[in-house]
Design an enzyme around this catalytic site. Structure first.
Site, PDB file in Angstrom:
ATOM      1  N   GLY A 278       0.779  -1.237   0.000  1.00  0.00           N
ATOM      2  CA  GLY A 278       0.000   0.000   0.000  1.00  0.00           C
ATOM      3  C   GLY A 278       0.807   1.281   0.000  1.00  0.00           C
TER       4      GLY A 278
ATOM      5  N   ARG B 275      -5.757  -8.863  -8.301  1.00  0.00           N
ATOM      6  CA  ARG B 275      -6.787  -9.704  -8.898  1.00  0.00           C
ATOM      7  C   ARG B 275      -7.096  -9.179 -10.291  1.00  0.00           C
ATOM      8  NH1 ARG B 275      -6.982 -14.256  -6.871  1.00  0.00           N
ATOM      9  NH2 ARG B 275      -9.105 -14.645  -7.577  1.00  0.00           N
TER      10      ARG B 275
ATOM     11  N   HIS C 247       0.473   1.372 -13.435  1.00  0.00           N
ATOM     12  CA  HIS C 247       1.233   0.245 -13.974  1.00  0.00           C
ATOM     13  C   HIS C 247       2.701   0.652 -14.077  1.00  0.00           C
ATOM     14  CE1 HIS C 247       1.985  -3.388 -16.223  1.00  0.00           C
ATOM     15  NE2 HIS C 247       2.679  -2.677 -17.096  1.00  0.00           N
TER      16      HIS C 247
ATOM     17  N   GLU D  68     -11.248  -3.703 -20.643  1.00  0.00           N
ATOM     18  CA  GLU D  68     -11.204  -5.168 -20.565  1.00  0.00           C
ATOM     19  C   GLU D  68      -9.841  -5.736 -20.949  1.00  0.00           C
ATOM     20  OE1 GLU D  68     -14.700  -7.062 -22.272  1.00  0.00           O
ATOM     21  OE2 GLU D  68     -15.846  -5.292 -21.655  1.00  0.00           O
TER      22      GLU D  68
HETATM   23  C1  GRF Z   1       3.421  -0.842  -7.657  1.00  0.00           C
HETATM   24  O1  GRF Z   1       4.667  -1.078  -8.234  1.00  0.00           O
HETATM   25  C2  GRF Z   1       2.405  -0.608  -8.742  1.00  0.00           C
HETATM   26  O2  GRF Z   1       2.916  -0.005  -9.874  1.00  0.00           O
HETATM   27  C3  GRF Z   1       1.961  -1.996  -9.080  1.00  0.00           C
HETATM   28  O3  GRF Z   1       1.978  -2.706  -7.861  1.00  0.00           O
HETATM   29  C4  GRF Z   1       2.893  -2.084  -6.957  1.00  0.00           C
HETATM   30  C5  GRF Z   1       2.121  -1.758  -5.716  1.00  0.00           C
HETATM   31  O4  GRF Z   1       2.925  -1.327  -4.650  1.00  0.00           O
HETATM   32  N1  GRF Z   1       0.676  -1.968  -9.738  1.00  0.00           N
HETATM   33  P1  GRF Z   1       2.243  -0.707  -3.363  1.00  0.00           P
HETATM   34  O5  GRF Z   1       1.357  -1.787  -2.749  1.00  0.00           O
HETATM   35  O6  GRF Z   1       1.463   0.489  -3.758  1.00  0.00           O
HETATM   36  O7  GRF Z   1       3.364  -0.371  -2.442  1.00  0.00           O
END
Ligand code: GRF
Length: 190
Positions: free
Chosen positions: A14, A91, A109, A142
């Site tokens: 998080g 998920r 991402h 999607e």
């Molecule tokens: C991050 O690298 C984000 O880009 C990816 O998952 C990771 C999550 O990290 N989708 P966090 O739980 O926010 O520390």
């Protein structure tokens, strides 16, 4: 302009949730954090910030992804959520959820999309010999990691970088980018 009501979906650490909480929330307000995994660090971050938390464990739903998502959707609807931000939510979402929240569902991402949708983005950027890497915030559609791009931020790849050092350095980039993009979407929806 009233602040948009945001729910953040997490599965773990998080740190992006923390960045969204710490940023000036003038266009949006995080009112709910849902984790599909009990006991994760992100839930504590939310509680410490005084934000309501819920655990909706996917496991009791077995293979029925849509039933899990109907539960999520019900909890979101009950709190008049206007934007759902995925932040390390592990998920894959079905068309049911993606359609229900179309235009209101965002993800971060760790690549410069359209490069490297999917997993192992840091290793793939290194293997390709790229000189820069980055993060993208996009609307969720999607097709995985393919929706409209709300914002991107990049950083140089340095000699000696490994997937781990890239991931670590990129996090700071993500933490600046995600709140900006959620605020941008909130303003667009007003
Ligand atoms: C991050 O690298 C984000 O880009 C990816 O998952 C990771 C999550 O990290 N989708 P966090 O739980 O926010 O520390």
């Amino acid at each position: 302009m009233s602040k948009k009501r945001v729910a953040v979906l997490i599965s773990g650490r998080g740190s992006n949730l923390q960045a969204l909480l710490d940023a000036q929330q003038d266009a949006y307000e995080i009112v709910l954090v849902i984790s599909n995994v009990p006991g994760v660090e992100g839930l504590k971050r939310a509680r410490d910030a005084g934000v309501e938390t819920l655990v909706v464990d996917h496991k009791p739903f077995g293979k029925d992804r849509e039933a899990f998502e109907r539960e999520l959707d019900m909890e979101l609807g009950a709190r008049a959520i206007e934007i759902v931000a995925l932040a390390g939510f592990m998920r894959v979402l079905t068309p049911f959820f993606v359609r229900a929240w179309a235009g209101h569902l965002v993800n971060i991402h760790p690549s410069l999309l359209p490069k490297y949708p999917g997993v192992n983005t840091h290793a793939r950027a290194l293997e390709a010999g790229d000189t820069e890497h980055g993060a993208t915030v996009h609307l969720v559609v999607e097709e995985v990691d393919a929706g409209e791009i709300l914002g991107q931020a990049s950083m140089p790849i340095l000699p000696g970088d490994t997937p781990e050092t890239l991931a670590q350095r990129l996090l700071a980039v993500e933490h600046a980018l995600y709140p900006e993009c959620v605020a941008k979407l909130a303003r667009q929806l007003s």
